[in-house]
Write an enzyme that holds these catalytic residues in place. Structure first.
Site, PDB file in Angstrom:
ATOM      1  CG  ASP A 126      -3.818  -1.517  -5.338  1.00 12.67           C
ATOM      2  OD1 ASP A 126      -4.410  -0.709  -4.602  1.00 12.67           O
ATOM      3  OD2 ASP A 126      -2.590  -1.500  -5.529  1.00 12.67           O
ATOM      4  CG  HIS A 175      -3.969   2.048  -2.457  1.00 12.49           C
ATOM      5  ND1 HIS A 175      -3.833   0.690  -2.326  1.00 12.49           N
ATOM      6  CD2 HIS A 175      -3.774   2.564  -1.207  1.00 12.49           C
ATOM      7  CE1 HIS A 175      -3.554   0.383  -1.062  1.00 12.49           C
ATOM      8  NE2 HIS A 175      -3.511   1.505  -0.359  1.00 12.49           N
TER       9      HIS A 175
HETATM   10  C1  B12 Z   1      -4.400   6.258   1.576  1.00 11.67           C
HETATM   11  C2  B12 Z   1      -3.952   4.819   1.673  1.00 11.67           C
HETATM   12  C3  B12 Z   1      -4.952   3.849   1.709  1.00 11.67           C
HETATM   13  C4  B12 Z   1      -6.430   4.157   1.561  1.00 11.67           C
HETATM   14  C5  B12 Z   1      -6.752   4.188   0.083  1.00 11.67           C
HETATM   15  C6  B12 Z   1      -8.026   4.940  -0.227  1.00 11.67           C
HETATM   16  C7  B12 Z   1      -8.325   4.824  -1.665  1.00 11.67           C
HETATM   17  N1  B12 Z   1      -9.310   4.073  -2.020  1.00 11.67           N
HETATM   18  O1  B12 Z   1      -7.611   5.392  -2.473  1.00 11.67           O
HETATM   19  C8  B12 Z   1      -7.035   2.946   2.298  1.00 11.67           C
HETATM   20  C9  B12 Z   1      -7.125   3.309   3.755  1.00 11.67           C
HETATM   21  C10 B12 Z   1      -8.408   2.493   1.843  1.00 11.67           C
HETATM   22  C11 B12 Z   1      -5.949   1.921   2.087  1.00 11.67           C
HETATM   23  C12 B12 Z   1      -6.157   0.570   2.119  1.00 11.67           C
HETATM   24  C13 B12 Z   1      -5.154  -0.378   2.081  1.00 11.67           C
HETATM   25  N2  B12 Z   1      -3.833  -0.128   2.053  1.00 11.67           N
HETATM   26 CO1  B12 Z   1      -3.119   1.554   1.802  1.00 11.67          CO
HETATM   27  N3  B12 Z   1      -2.163   3.242   1.803  1.00 11.67           N
HETATM   28  C14 B12 Z   1      -2.572   4.478   1.747  1.00 11.67           C
HETATM   29  C15 B12 Z   1      -1.343   5.415   1.863  1.00 11.67           C
HETATM   30  C16 B12 Z   1      -1.266   5.925   3.282  1.00 11.67           C
HETATM   31  C17 B12 Z   1      -1.347   6.605   0.920  1.00 11.67           C
HETATM   32  C18 B12 Z   1      -1.614   6.281  -0.517  1.00 11.67           C
HETATM   33  C19 B12 Z   1      -1.903   7.566  -1.242  1.00 11.67           C
HETATM   34  O2  B12 Z   1      -3.048   7.897  -1.481  1.00 11.67           O
HETATM   35  N4  B12 Z   1      -0.852   8.365  -1.514  1.00 11.67           N
HETATM   36  C20 B12 Z   1      -0.958   9.619  -2.199  1.00 11.67           C
HETATM   37  C21 B12 Z   1      -0.828   9.420  -3.706  1.00 11.67           C
HETATM   38  C22 B12 Z   1      -0.868  10.776  -4.405  1.00 11.67           C
HETATM   39  O3  B12 Z   1       0.433   8.825  -3.937  1.00 11.67           O
HETATM   40  P1  B12 Z   1       0.632   7.323  -4.496  1.00 11.67           P
HETATM   41  O4  B12 Z   1      -0.586   6.540  -4.305  1.00 11.67           O
HETATM   42  O5  B12 Z   1       1.904   6.818  -3.963  1.00 11.67           O
HETATM   43  O6  B12 Z   1       0.813   7.577  -6.062  1.00 11.67           O
HETATM   44  C23 B12 Z   1       1.773   8.483  -6.566  1.00 11.67           C
HETATM   45  C24 B12 Z   1       3.141   7.846  -6.859  1.00 11.67           C
HETATM   46  O7  B12 Z   1       3.387   6.645  -6.183  1.00 11.67           O
HETATM   47  C25 B12 Z   1       3.209   7.694  -8.326  1.00 11.67           C
HETATM   48  N5  B12 Z   1       2.725   6.461  -8.937  1.00 11.67           N
HETATM   49  C26 B12 Z   1       1.766   5.615  -8.579  1.00 11.67           C
HETATM   50  N6  B12 Z   1       1.606   4.673  -9.484  1.00 11.67           N
HETATM   51  C27 B12 Z   1       2.458   4.917 -10.488  1.00 11.67           C
HETATM   52  C28 B12 Z   1       2.699   4.290 -11.684  1.00 11.67           C
HETATM   53  C29 B12 Z   1       3.674   4.800 -12.542  1.00 11.67           C
HETATM   54  C30 B12 Z   1       3.934   4.114 -13.816  1.00 11.67           C
HETATM   55  C31 B12 Z   1       4.387   5.969 -12.171  1.00 11.67           C
HETATM   56  C32 B12 Z   1       5.405   6.508 -13.035  1.00 11.67           C
HETATM   57  C33 B12 Z   1       4.137   6.580 -10.961  1.00 11.67           C
HETATM   58  C34 B12 Z   1       3.178   6.064 -10.141  1.00 11.67           C
HETATM   59  O8  B12 Z   1       2.400   8.741  -8.771  1.00 11.67           O
HETATM   60  C35 B12 Z   1       1.273   8.916  -7.912  1.00 11.67           C
HETATM   61  C36 B12 Z   1       0.827  10.330  -7.936  1.00 11.67           C
HETATM   62  O9  B12 Z   1       1.834  11.179  -7.450  1.00 11.67           O
HETATM   63  C37 B12 Z   1      -0.176   4.446   1.513  1.00 11.67           C
HETATM   64  C38 B12 Z   1       1.165   4.736   2.194  1.00 11.67           C
HETATM   65  C39 B12 Z   1       1.812   6.022   1.780  1.00 11.67           C
HETATM   66  N7  B12 Z   1       2.136   6.247   0.534  1.00 11.67           N
HETATM   67  O10 B12 Z   1       2.033   6.845   2.630  1.00 11.67           O
HETATM   68  C40 B12 Z   1      -0.726   3.108   1.999  1.00 11.67           C
HETATM   69  C41 B12 Z   1      -0.265   1.813   1.345  1.00 11.67           C
HETATM   70  C42 B12 Z   1      -0.143   1.983  -0.140  1.00 11.67           C
HETATM   71  N8  B12 Z   1      -1.377   0.826   1.672  1.00 11.67           N
HETATM   72  C43 B12 Z   1      -0.953  -0.305   1.927  1.00 11.67           C
HETATM   73  C44 B12 Z   1      -1.789  -1.418   2.274  1.00 11.67           C
HETATM   74  C45 B12 Z   1      -1.113  -2.708   2.652  1.00 11.67           C
HETATM   75  C46 B12 Z   1      -3.158  -1.302   2.307  1.00 11.67           C
HETATM   76  C47 B12 Z   1      -4.120  -2.409   2.677  1.00 11.67           C
HETATM   77  C48 B12 Z   1      -3.845  -3.784   2.100  1.00 11.67           C
HETATM   78  C49 B12 Z   1      -4.134  -2.711   4.167  1.00 11.67           C
HETATM   79  C50 B12 Z   1      -4.565  -1.664   4.996  1.00 11.67           C
HETATM   80  N9  B12 Z   1      -3.626  -0.840   5.403  1.00 11.67           N
HETATM   81  O11 B12 Z   1      -5.748  -1.620   5.341  1.00 11.67           O
HETATM   82  C51 B12 Z   1      -5.419  -1.830   2.111  1.00 11.67           C
HETATM   83  C52 B12 Z   1      -5.528  -2.342   0.674  1.00 11.67           C
HETATM   84  C53 B12 Z   1      -6.864  -2.274   0.099  1.00 11.67           C
HETATM   85  C54 B12 Z   1      -6.796  -2.718  -1.315  1.00 11.67           C
HETATM   86  N10 B12 Z   1      -7.447  -3.822  -1.633  1.00 11.67           N
HETATM   87  O12 B12 Z   1      -6.113  -2.132  -2.117  1.00 11.67           O
HETATM   88  C55 B12 Z   1       0.529  -0.421   1.903  1.00 11.67           C
HETATM   89  C56 B12 Z   1       1.091  -1.192   0.721  1.00 11.67           C
HETATM   90  C57 B12 Z   1       2.183  -2.068   1.219  1.00 11.67           C
HETATM   91  C58 B12 Z   1       3.211  -2.552   0.323  1.00 11.67           C
HETATM   92  N11 B12 Z   1       3.172  -2.331  -0.969  1.00 11.67           N
HETATM   93  O13 B12 Z   1       4.124  -3.157   0.876  1.00 11.67           O
HETATM   94  C59 B12 Z   1       0.972   1.066   1.997  1.00 11.67           C
HETATM   95  C60 B12 Z   1       2.294   1.401   1.321  1.00 11.67           C
HETATM   96  C61 B12 Z   1       1.048   1.372   3.511  1.00 11.67           C
HETATM   97  C62 B12 Z   1       2.042   0.517   4.234  1.00 11.67           C
HETATM   98  N12 B12 Z   1       3.278   0.957   4.351  1.00 11.67           N
HETATM   99  O14 B12 Z   1       1.705  -0.556   4.702  1.00 11.67           O
HETATM  100  N13 B12 Z   1      -4.742   2.523   1.890  1.00 11.67           N
END
Ligand code: B12
Ligand code: B12
Lengths: 490, 134, 490, 134
Positions: free
Chosen positions: B12, B14
């Site tokens: 992963d 992200h």
């Molecule tokens: C940006 C993004 C990407 C970027 C990532 C860039 C990078 N290197 O960071 C790119 C475009 C490269 C990408 C690629 C992929 N992505 Co993407 N991505 C996203 C997206 C739109 C936003 C993620 C993000 O940055 N959010 C902002 C941050 C601040 O929030 P966060 O990551 O959720 O983390 C916060 C909370 O969740 C929490 N949190 C996180 N972890 C933990 C742990 C604990 C213990 C706690 C308490 C809280 C906590 O705190 C964090 C900070 O506030 C999400 C969907 C979404 N959320 O809208 C999909 C998403 C995560 N991706 C997804 C997928 C499938 C992929 C890909 C496999 C396929 C693709 N779409 O090309 C690849 C995977 C590559 C890989 N090997 O990992 C899926 C995951 C699906 C699932 N789980 O069912 C999502 C959900 C989109 C979707 N609905 O399909 N992605």
């Protein structure tokens, strides 16, 4: 040392022999190049990605394409057929799972088995290598629109061989764009070489009269990437692909959020890519653009997500993107069901069609935004060419190493990670910390001025806090992150 | 100062949330050991041992969390981290699933706290204080 | 004969006494004017429609408001609370049922009873008159945002008395806009008089220091109405209201579909209304605008409907409408469930908030569209004033009678019904048949030219068929109706 | 030439569909008697008697269709229009309801054909030809 030079055919074949041994499906007789050429020749125009893109550009219509892929092939086929029929997708993807992206084919195989056992997909995409040319061909046979592999694979050579031989006429990726946002410590030289190979294969097919589309991955980390930075990467990958003989390229851009900046980005992306291709001798390459609906964090609410999708589609259509990658109302939650995916598609579809005769009017404000993007891209391209002593492949490796070009929020250690973006008072993405980015003082002053204005309006200092607030903002329903009162530590 | 290990498990990449988590926990006075993206269970466990950490916060965004986190509690115990707190968050399963069920699955796997998509990391701060003591 | 003259207070009170006898709820002690003033004075700023609009305009944010109303009061209150909480509505409506709109209070009473019996609403709105001030006050007490009556009632005098006395601080309607699209053979003189009464009541409250908002109904028939025509009606109703002492007016416009024309319409609506109010001596009236999301036939598909909603919200926000009336994904099917209504609201909400710092840039293309709207409105206003010999009330009656102003697709026999609109090649609404519309040859030539261009592109004659095709188009997913091959008759 | 009466029933003012129906049916060679919006059952029945019509096409868009159409079949019979075909279409009930049920309710009320929202009027042309003979 890496060079931006067309791979000699014999050298290519040598490598090829080795690559086809990476997984058992590499042994398929369908990977015989003559067989592949024969099959690709049989692909009708409406299933050829490159040709359908030409048609769309001529008609000024923005085509739509989802992301989608599941572990089990029968389910995957159903998914594709559903998105074609119920989603009205103009182009179909097959999103590849993350194990395949890391060449962990055995993990992918386990994932397939485990998915079969529990009866739902435990992989986040379609493991195309494991299913081989035969499997991919079944997918191809089951739909009526062009297919593309979408992934994020640093080394996609085997995958590329397999999908093209199966009749998938487009491949997303590039040596930079599928490394920096998708890997931690894979060398840029390596990934550029891997992708030169992929492009060389497409170049070979082009020599046989078969047009295949290639799409550098535009949005990079999807998070506050200034347009000039993603444009520069796209242009360089286009140049590298063109050198290998690719003739049909789609450059991409991920929605930033400010409409004027987004339209300026779409227009300059097309203009600059064409300009540089011509400048460096690849005038016969056909260029189209792809707009990615909001690539950052989505709001949790489905209706709000549909709102974000609607806004994105309105911008793409007015900016005359040739293609748009759609999101779904499930985006923040997880990989969408086929129904949710189709909802995002249909909402997008009607907007692109309602607006097909309309174009964002030119204006002073738009020109200003276009000018700054052009200045910045020119500065970056020039700097890269300079450190590469005239070679873009070499240049880009050094440039990343030194932070001359730098991508925010990237996981890769090849990336300096020194720059920090933030939004200005109107929501345009600007730069707060430049690191070593090859911008002159005039450009930097422009960014500083813009951010100062926002900071003043918000009554705070220009700082990293703005960036943090901006990362969250859209998922909270705002474009520009407002200061959040956090209690200090314990 | 309490030490916690954070990172993104499996294949992963992200990175965004991970950087935010580091920033916020540090601001709240934790000693944050960030092993970054593309980390496997061993990386988490080694980091925790080396830094004498009291909790591991696993992020999984890309959907393979369920596979990647298998036997993590058992592996911690084997490594002598019997009492370490295990949190997991992000988008830890494929697709939009009923969170209650997902939580139950991960709790059964030995995770102490399980967070749904888009959790505000401030919530975890509260829980860390509860679970580790001030 | 009708006159645009403030109703003398004694005459008003005379009429009032009669009007309050129209239905038993008119006898409520709460309709005592002093009591009503007292209650209205107690309305806090955040529940005062007029004041919240002032705030929104100052901040440049587009507020959102749904349409909603059901037969039974407890259900209606739940609906309002739901739309406030789950829909994040900035303003709440109470859409009144069609029997009440036709003053058929006995029918409405039967509808209430029948609804109670079957346990679901058989009325298409809230029968406010039947519930009286007491009922309307309960609704008011149960929410935290301003309330407005939205209806389509030619004679809304009793309704108006009741809602304002209950603390609802806005009322939609007008002597023209709630007649021509909503009635068949009620005289314009009559409805103008009825609405002078409603405005006079608001004027009275204004004299007591209570600001109440009035909103002429902008979209008229909602079907291919050229902006200059709806603007003219809005401006005249604003002038008529101002004469009666109204100080806070929201003029409206229904989305046409071409983004530039829509933005031009929103901007000119604000500019022209202010201009004419000042010109005729009502410089102290505060003007805001309301944008109605697509008012014509919706697509049957819910996701596509959400697309239409998203496009509309993007336009409204960029055009800086002060308020937007939202639609729901159920629009083509029937009155939405509260959930569907809230989905339309939330999708709209996030877009207006994401874009709150952004504005459509000025450009030559936009100016040209604004200029033609202004020219047309000026021509119509001048012609109306002319036939009214200086009196707008008299003028507008004659103008409708002679077709000097004319509204497409209106059911009213007071309307000439001679003009035919159609879209041009970019989707702007133009005029095909002018009837007696008071446009000079230059303006007519402009329209003809634009339609000729479309006809040429489509390889057909300029004709009524275009209009027909355009009426259907959006529900079929296109803005400009393409020729449909119909078999000829049997 | 077959004569049909069209109109919009009750306190309903939706005029657009009505104008389109008139246009299309006329184009298809019907003699169309359009009584317009805000028409009650009597208006329909009188028009049908006066013009010797073979079918009445009732439109109801605004949601009160169920109330407005009550006893329409009985009233036709009383007026001596025993065999007249009765069609109804538009948005004939309040809200999005299961159309099968709605259709059943209106058929029970004596309507021969019942149409869901957004019906292409060309469909009705086919049915008219079937029901009235060419
Ligand atoms: C940006 C993004 C990407 C970027 C990532 C860039 C990078 N290197 O960071 C790119 C475009 C490269 C990408 C690629 C992929 N992505 Co993407 N991505 C996203 C997206 C739109 C936003 C993620 C993000 O940055 N959010 C902002 C941050 C601040 O929030 P966060 O990551 O959720 O983390 C916060 C909370 O969740 C929490 N949190 C996180 N972890 C933990 C742990 C604990 C213990 C706690 C308490 C809280 C906590 O705190 C964090 C900070 O506030 C999400 C969907 C979404 N959320 O809208 C999909 C998403 C995560 N991706 C997804 C997928 C499938 C992929 C890909 C496999 C396929 C693709 N779409 O090309 C690849 C995977 C590559 C890989 N090997 O990992 C899926 C995951 C699906 C699932 N789980 O069912 C999502 C959900 C989109 C979707 N609905 O399909 N992605
Ligand atoms: C435009 C419109 C208006 C305009 C009408 C202008 C005018 N005078 O004509 C205005 C703004 C004035 C208006 C007012 C109201 N409207 Co209105 N309106 C619409 C809208 C958006 C489009 C209607 C239209 O013109 N469609 C285009 C034409 C070509 O299609 P059509 O009318 O559906 O007719 C076609 C077919 O249905 C079919 N058909 C129709 N009748 C018949 C009969 C037979 C036998 C057959 C075979 C076929 C057939 O053929 C027609 C031609 O193709 C619809 C929703 C929608 N459809 O998207 C709501 C809608 C009809 N309105 C509705 C309502 C509630 C109202 C109001 C009560 C409240 C309000 N919103 O203000 C008032 C009612 C006033 C009154 N007393 O009637 C509701 C009805 C709800 C329900 N049934 O549950 C709708 C469905 C919107 C909604 N979802 O809430 N409305």
């Amino acid at each position: 040392m890496i060079e931006n030079k067309k791979i000699p055919w014999e050298k290519f074949l040598e490598k090829r022999a080795r690559i086809l041994t990476q997984w058992e499906t590499g042994k398929s007789p369908l990977l015989d190049l003559d067989k592949a050429v024969e099959h690709l020749r049989s692909v009708p125009d409406h299933k050829n990605f490159a040709k359908k893109l030409r048609k769309a550009k001529a008609e000024g219509i923005t085509m739509i394409q989802p992301r989608a892929g599941v572990a089990l092939i029968d389910e995957h086929i159903k998914l594709m057929q559903y998105l074609e029929k119920e989603g009205e997708a103009d182009f179909l993807p097959s999103t590849i799972d993350s194990y395949t992206r890391q060449n962990r084919y055995q993990h992918a195989q386990d994932g397939i088995k485990e998915s079969e056992r529990v009866g739902r997909s435990l992989l986040n995409g379609f493991p195309a290598v494991n299913y081989g040319v035969e499997g991919c061909k079944r997918v191809y046979d089951s739909v009526h629109v062009p297919l593309q592999a979408r992934h994020g694979t640093p080394d996609a050579r085997l995958l590329t061989e397999i999908i093209h031989a199966a009749g998938w006429t487009s491949n997303e990726g590039g040596g930079i764009s599928y490394n920096i946002p998708y890997a931690k410590n894979i060398g840029l030289e390596d990934t550029i070489r891997y992708w030169q190979y992929c492009d060389r294969l497409v170049g070979y097919y082009a020599e046989q009269g078969i047009e295949i589309n290639r799409e550098p991955y535009g949005p990079l980390t999807g998070t506050l990437v200034p347009p000039s930075i993603s444009h520069t990467v796209a242009i360089i990958e286009a140049l590298l692909a063109a050198e290998q003989g690719v003739k049909n390229i789609t450059v991409g851009y991920g929605q930033g959020g400010n409409i004027v900046q987004d339209i300026a980005a779409l227009q300059t992306l097309d203009e600059l890519t064409n300009y540089y291709l011509k400048l460096f001798g690849y005038g016969d390459v056909f260029v189209t653009t792809v707009f990615h609906q909001w690539m950052g964090g989505f709001p949790a609410d489905e209706a709000k997500s549909m709102g974000v999708i609607g806004l994105a589609a309105t911008v793409a259509a007015q900016g005359k993107a040739t293609k748009m990658i759609t999101k779904s109302p499930h985006e923040s939650q997880g990989i969408p069901t086929k129904e949710a995916n189709a909802e995002g598609l249909r909402a997008s579809k009607i907007i692109t069609r309602l607006l097909q005769e309309q174009k964002f009017p030119s204006s002073k404000r738009l020109s200003a935004e276009k000018d700054i993007i052009k200045k910045e891209v020119n500065a970056l391209i020039y700097a890269i060419l300079n450190v590469g002593k005239g070679d873009f492949a070499r240049g880009v490796v050094t440039a990343f190493d030194r932070g001359i070009i730098d991508i925010p929020f990237a996981p890769s250690e090849m990336n300096a990670g020194k720059i920090l973006p933030a939004r200005d008072a109107e929501g345009c993405i600007r730069i707060l910390e430049f690191g070593n980015l090859a911008f002159d003082d005039e450009i930097k002053a422009f960014h500083k001025e813009k951010l100062k204005k926002r900071a003043e309006e918000e009554g705070r200092e220009v700082s990293f806090k703005m960036t943090i607030d901006d990362v969250y903002a859209v998922s909270m329903g705002r474009l520009i992150g407002k200061p959040k009162k956090r209690e200090a530590g314990s | 100062m309490k030490t916690v290990v954070i990172g993104v498990i499996g294949a992963d990449v992200h990175a965004v949330g991970n950087k935010i988590i580091e920033h916020v926990l540090t601001e709240h006075g934790f000693n944050v050991v960030n092993i970054g993206v593309l980390s496997n269970q061993e990386d988490f466990i080694n980091a925790a041992i080396e830094t004498d950490a009291e909790a591991i916060l696993v992020s999984s965004l890309y959907g393979h969390g369920e596979i990647d986190c298998k036997y993590m509690r058992e592996n911690c115990e084997e490594a002598g981290l019997g009492k370490i707190k295990l949190y997991v968050g992000g988008n830890i399963v494929v697709g939009k699933q009923d969170f209650k069920e997902v939580e139950a699955r991960f709790k059964k796997m030995g995770f102490d706290r399980v967070y749904p998509p888009g959790t505000d990391i401030e919530d975890a701060v509260k829980h860390l204080r509860e679970d580790l003591g001030e």
